[in-house]
Write an enzyme that holds these catalytic residues in place. Structure first.
Site, mmCIF file in Angstrom:
data_model
loop_
_atom_site.group_PDB
_atom_site.id
_atom_site.type_symbol
_atom_site.label_atom_id
_atom_site.label_comp_id
_atom_site.label_asym_id
_atom_site.label_seq_id
_atom_site.Cartn_x
_atom_site.Cartn_y
_atom_site.Cartn_z
ATOM 1 N N ASP A 77 29.870 11.452 0.090
ATOM 2 C CA ASP A 77 29.411 12.833 0.024
ATOM 3 C C ASP A 77 28.152 12.996 0.869
ATOM 4 O O ASP A 77 27.397 12.047 1.094
ATOM 5 C CB ASP A 77 29.172 13.282 -1.415
ATOM 6 C CG ASP A 77 28.074 12.497 -2.126
ATOM 7 O OD1 ASP A 77 28.067 11.252 -2.006
ATOM 8 O OD2 ASP A 77 27.226 13.121 -2.793
ATOM 9 N N GLU A 142 26.625 11.265 -4.965
ATOM 10 C CA GLU A 142 25.304 10.642 -4.863
ATOM 11 C C GLU A 142 24.237 11.639 -4.474
ATOM 12 O O GLU A 142 23.093 11.541 -4.911
ATOM 13 C CB GLU A 142 25.343 9.501 -3.839
ATOM 14 C CG GLU A 142 24.150 8.542 -3.923
ATOM 15 C CD GLU A 142 22.949 8.970 -3.114
ATOM 16 O OE1 GLU A 142 21.864 8.398 -3.293
ATOM 17 O OE2 GLU A 142 23.073 9.888 -2.268
#
Length: 383
Positions: A77, A142
């Site tokens: 991500d 994250e």
């Protein structure tokens, strides 16, 4: 049987960047990783966590079942690109220009994942019968909540017998030159929200009021007047910052009824979040405050002390890059804070010069040298 996978990280990084995986969207990024790992003999498990309106995709992949078990951890991500007009190229195009790869995630940390997979493929081509096992924990959560990613996957790993003997997080840790820094720990981070209630009144008649600003300042003063500590063997001193102060008052002649402060404490291994929270309570009580305090810890401090694991990383990095890495605990938090609960963990990756910036990028040759370094790390840990 191992089938050929590219040992050049650049096309792998381009394929990942072209997946616009802004947290929590995956947009095919984990499919890219899985398609590369399966020909290398990895058993891949997709794990989806989170509520219906915030589903997070994660990938756990493992090759081999014996120890020592080395786990590489990272995230696909990325943060939003921001002002698109400020980018020279489409942030999700993965353009290579003048020897530099541009795109959101090139530095943090799709480039790192690509380098690890390329280095892994190179290592396995030479050592298909290596000892031990290798796994990858790749999350899609994250950069935002960090609730349904690494922490949840680790719970699943623990329940299914996959906790590694050591873990390497591929965050961009190098400061100026590839190989100059290994992170062996991180400070903890505590956010606190203090609300002090007084008695509103006219500023000309303070005896008839109780000024909450004065009490809150009196509570914070001793905490700010002297360092909370002088640091420790591997950590800098703990810092307390007042990040917000609000009384909601626009009148110059009114003593307000409420004063609020936001605090952030970045703390070393002298402290725990619980002990620091109690210290805040004690300061507010000592100032005679009528108050409410909410404290939230996003991660305790942790440290992987120098020893066989860290020493092996240092040898491999120096052999590959010619640079002797410093051992560091600076910076913010990372998913290593979750991994530290289960096994020794360290962080090593690219130079973090442009992470989260417009025109985020990674030099092509740096990515290739990082892939070579990851190959050397695997050889050091498993040969």
């Amino acid at each position: 049987m191992i089938r050929a996978v590219s040992t050049d990280p650049v096309p792998i990084a381009q394929a990942l960047i072209r997946c616009p995986s802004v947290t929590p969207a995956d947009e095919g990024a984990l499919d890219v990783v899985q398609r590369l790992l399966e020909p290398l003999g990895f058993d891949c498990t997709r794990l989806v966590f989170g509520p219906e309106d915030y589903r997070v995709d994660n990938l756990f992949a493992r090759r081999g079942g014996e120890g020592p078990h080395v786990c590489y951890c990272g995230h696909t991500d990325v943060v939003p690109p921001g002002n698109l007009a400020a980018w020279t190229d489409d942030p999700f195009a993965g353009v290579v220009r003048d020897g530099v790869l541009y795109g959101r995630g090139a530095c943090d940390m799709k480039g790192g994942i690509a380098a690890f997979v390329a280095g892994l493929a190179d290592y396995l081509a030479a050592k298909p019968d290596h000892r031990g096992s290798i796994s990858l924990l790749i999350t899609g959560d994250e950069e935002a909540r960090s609730v349904d990613g690494t922490a949840r996957v680790l719970e699943w790993m623990a329940a299914n017998g996959h906790i590694p003997d050591m873990a390497l997080v591929g965050e961009p840790t190098s400061r100026g030159t590839l190989g100059d820094t290994i992170k062996i720990g991180r400070r903890g981070s505590l956010n606190a929200f203090a609300t002090v209630t007084g008695i509103q009144g006219h500023s000309a008649y303070p005896a008839k009021a109780d000024n909450p600003i004065h009490r809150l300042v009196a509570a914070l003063g001793p905490l700010l007047a002297a360092p909370l500590d002088n640091g420790s063997e591997f950590f800098p001193p703990t810092t307390l910052q007042v990040t917000g102060f609000d009384v909601g008052n626009t009148a110059t002649n009114v003593i307000p009824a409420v004063a609020k402060a936001m605090l952030n404490i970045r703390f070393n291994d002298h402290h725990t979040s619980a002990a620091l929270t109690e210290r805040l309570h004690a300061a507010l009580r000592a100032a005679g405050c009528s108050y409410d305090l909410v404290a939230e810890c996003s991660g305790e401090s942790f440290l992987t002390r120098p020893g066989p694991f860290v020493d092996a990383l240092s040898r491999a990095i120096e052999r590959s890059t010619g640079v002797t890495p410093a051992l560091d605990t600076g910076g913010g938090t990372s998913d290593a804070r979750f991994i530290a609960r289960y096994c020794p963990v360290a962080e090593f990756g690219a130079v973090g010069a442009t992470l989260h910036q417009v025109n985020e990028n990674a030099p092509v040759e740096e990515l290739r040298r990082l892939a070579d370094t990851y190959r050397e790390i695997l050889a050091e840990l498993l040969d």
